[in-house]
Design a protein around this motif. Structure first.
Motif, short mmCIF file in Angstrom:
data_model
loop_
_atom_site.label_atom_id
_atom_site.label_comp_id
_atom_site.label_asym_id
_atom_site.label_seq_id
_atom_site.Cartn_x
_atom_site.Cartn_y
_atom_site.Cartn_z
N SER A 1 0.82 -1.20 0.00
CA SER A 1 0.00 0.00 0.00
C SER A 1 0.86 1.26 0.00
O SER A 1 0.63 2.19 -0.78
N TRP A 2 1.87 1.29 0.85
CA TRP A 2 2.73 2.47 0.95
C TRP A 2 3.52 2.71 -0.33
O TRP A 2 3.66 3.84 -0.79
N VAL A 3 4.05 1.64 -0.91
CA VAL A 3 4.84 1.78 -2.14
C VAL A 3 3.97 2.25 -3.30
O VAL A 3 4.37 3.12 -4.08
N MET A 4 2.76 1.69 -3.41
CA MET A 4 1.85 2.12 -4.48
C MET A 4 1.55 3.61 -4.37
O MET A 4 1.55 4.33 -5.36
N GLN A 5 1.32 4.09 -3.15
CA GLN A 5 1.06 5.51 -2.95
C GLN A 5 2.30 6.34 -3.28
O GLN A 5 2.20 7.42 -3.87
N ALA A 6 3.47 5.85 -2.89
CA ALA A 6 4.71 6.60 -3.09
C ALA A 6 5.03 6.81 -4.56
O ALA A 6 5.68 7.79 -4.93
N TYR A 7 4.57 5.88 -5.41
CA TYR A 7 4.85 5.99 -6.84
C TYR A 7 3.63 6.42 -7.65
O TYR A 7 3.64 6.35 -8.87
N ASP A 8 2.60 6.89 -6.97
CA ASP A 8 1.39 7.36 -7.63
C ASP A 8 1.39 8.89 -7.61
O ASP A 8 1.22 9.50 -6.55
N GLU B 1 10.15 4.99 11.42
CA GLU B 1 10.23 3.74 12.18
C GLU B 1 9.03 3.57 13.09
O GLU B 1 8.48 2.47 13.21
N ARG B 2 8.62 4.66 13.73
CA ARG B 2 7.47 4.59 14.62
C ARG B 2 6.20 4.25 13.85
O ARG B 2 5.40 3.40 14.27
N LEU B 3 6.02 4.90 12.69
CA LEU B 3 4.82 4.66 11.88
C LEU B 3 4.78 3.23 11.36
O LEU B 3 3.73 2.58 11.39
N LEU B 4 5.93 2.74 10.90
CA LEU B 4 5.95 1.39 10.35
C LEU B 4 5.77 0.35 11.46
O LEU B 4 4.99 -0.59 11.31
N ALA B 5 6.47 0.53 12.58
CA ALA B 5 6.35 -0.42 13.67
C ALA B 5 4.91 -0.52 14.17
O ALA B 5 4.44 -1.60 14.54
N ALA B 6 4.19 0.62 14.16
CA ALA B 6 2.80 0.62 14.62
C ALA B 6 1.90 -0.21 13.72
O ALA B 6 0.84 -0.70 14.16
N GLU B 7 2.31 -0.40 12.46
CA GLU B 7 1.51 -1.18 11.51
C GLU B 7 1.86 -2.66 11.53
O GLU B 7 1.11 -3.47 10.98
N LEU B 8 3.00 -3.00 12.12
CA LEU B 8 3.48 -4.37 12.06
C LEU B 8 3.17 -5.15 13.34
O LEU B 8 2.85 -4.56 14.37
N ARG B 9 3.28 -6.46 13.23
CA ARG B 9 3.15 -7.36 14.37
C ARG B 9 4.16 -8.49 14.21
O ARG B 9 4.57 -8.83 13.10
N THR B 10 4.51 -9.10 15.32
CA THR B 10 5.33 -10.30 15.25
C THR B 10 4.42 -11.48 14.89
O THR B 10 3.19 -11.35 14.86
N VAL B 11 5.02 -12.62 14.65
CA VAL B 11 4.24 -13.79 14.24
C VAL B 11 3.26 -14.24 15.32
O VAL B 11 2.26 -14.90 15.02
N ASP B 12 3.55 -13.89 16.58
CA ASP B 12 2.62 -14.26 17.65
C ASP B 12 1.75 -13.10 18.09
O ASP B 12 1.13 -13.13 19.16
N GLY B 13 1.69 -12.05 17.25
CA GLY B 13 0.79 -10.94 17.52
C GLY B 13 1.34 -9.85 18.40
O GLY B 13 0.62 -8.90 18.76
N GLY B 14 2.61 -9.91 18.75
CA GLY B 14 3.20 -8.92 19.61
C GLY B 14 3.65 -7.67 18.87
O GLY B 14 3.65 -7.63 17.63
N PRO B 15 4.03 -6.62 19.61
CA PRO B 15 4.48 -5.37 19.00
C PRO B 15 5.88 -5.51 18.43
O PRO B 15 6.65 -6.39 18.81
N VAL B 16 6.20 -4.60 17.51
CA VAL B 16 7.53 -4.56 16.90
C VAL B 16 8.26 -3.34 17.44
O VAL B 16 7.71 -2.24 17.48
N GLU B 17 9.49 -3.53 17.86
CA GLU B 17 10.30 -2.44 18.40
C GLU B 17 10.61 -1.43 17.30
O GLU B 17 11.13 -1.80 16.24
N SER B 18 10.29 -0.17 17.52
CA SER B 18 10.50 0.85 16.49
C SER B 18 11.94 1.34 16.45
O SER B 18 12.50 1.58 15.37
N GLU B 19 12.56 1.50 17.59
CA GLU B 19 13.92 2.06 17.62
C GLU B 19 14.90 1.13 16.92
O GLU B 19 14.99 -0.06 17.23
N GLY B 20 15.62 1.67 15.95
CA GLY B 20 16.58 0.87 15.20
C GLY B 20 15.97 -0.01 14.13
O GLY B 20 16.66 -0.86 13.56
#
Length: 217
Positions: free
Chosen positions: A42-49, A72-91
């Motif tokens: 979704s993000w890539v399609m928007q970036a090239y539209d 990083e904060r925006l992307l991490a907020a959209e992602l999940r780990t395989v067991d449904g946990g949060p993704v660390e944004s820093e780094g």
């Protein structure tokens, strides 16, 4: 054709493939791959539209209007780990590209082209990357990093900016990129595009354009 110069992308051309790095990162961080792919598609399609404007995280990251830490904060907020946990944004960006490594045959081919008289430029859309500038030495006549100039591929302006720095006309330059959309944008202003999918094929084609035997590099 009177090709006098090569302008190359960095990530995915002078480095190992982006998809390989992403797969290794997702495995290491246990990222839900399907969710990641849905978000990035979704993000890539928007970036090239062109109709989508500039209000897009990738667009902002690449042209420098969005701080990498905020991306990083925006992307991490959209992602999940395989067991449904949060993704660390820093780094997050550093981890995503940790598996990038230089593709020495491409560097060797560019060095050979330069030794034969060709001018060499680098044109990269940055994702907050730590570029290996220590490897570049005297290889490049011009280095253009998107976030440093406030423009990004496939914007015509960044291609023309790079050409101006190199003192060349579009038809005098071969442009290499692993993203086809960027290659087509370069061709639209008169550059000779090489869509990079295979190192040996790119080197052989580049040698043909320059009239220099690069295939053995």
């Amino acid at each position: 054709m009177d090709v006098k110069a090569v302008i190359t992308d960095w990530g995915g051309v002078l480095t190992s493939p982006l998809n390989d790095a992403i797969r290794q990162w997702m495995a290491a961080d246990r990222i839900d791959a399907r969710r990641y792919k849905d978000v990035m598609r979704s993000w890539v399609m928007q970036a090239y539209d062109p109709a989508a404007g500039t209000a897009n995280p990738i667009h902002g990251l690449e042209d420098g209007t969005l701080d990498p830490a905020e991306f990083e904060r925006l992307l991490a907020a959209e992602l999940r780990t395989v067991d449904g946990g949060p993704v660390e944004s820093e780094g997050l960006l550093r981890r995503m590209f940790a598996a990038f490594h230089p593709v020495e045959p491409m560097y060797e081919a560019l060095r050979a082209a330069r030794a034969a008289g060709a001018r060499i430029g680098l044109l990269s859309n940055s994702w907050g990357n730590d570029y290996p500038r220590q490897m570049w030495g005297e290889l490049f006549d011009a280095v253009v990093i998107s976030c440093e100039v406030g423009m990004r591929k496939p914007d015509e302006r960044i291609f023309r900016h790079t050409l101006e720095l190199m003192g060349l006309q579009p038809h005098e330059c071969a442009f290499i990129d692993d993203i086809e959309h960027n290659v087509r944008a370069a061709e639209a202003i008169g550059m000779i595009g090489l869509h990079h999918t295979d190192v040996a094929v790119t080197i052989e084609r580049l040698g043909e354009l320059l009239g220099v035997p690069l295939a053995d590099c």
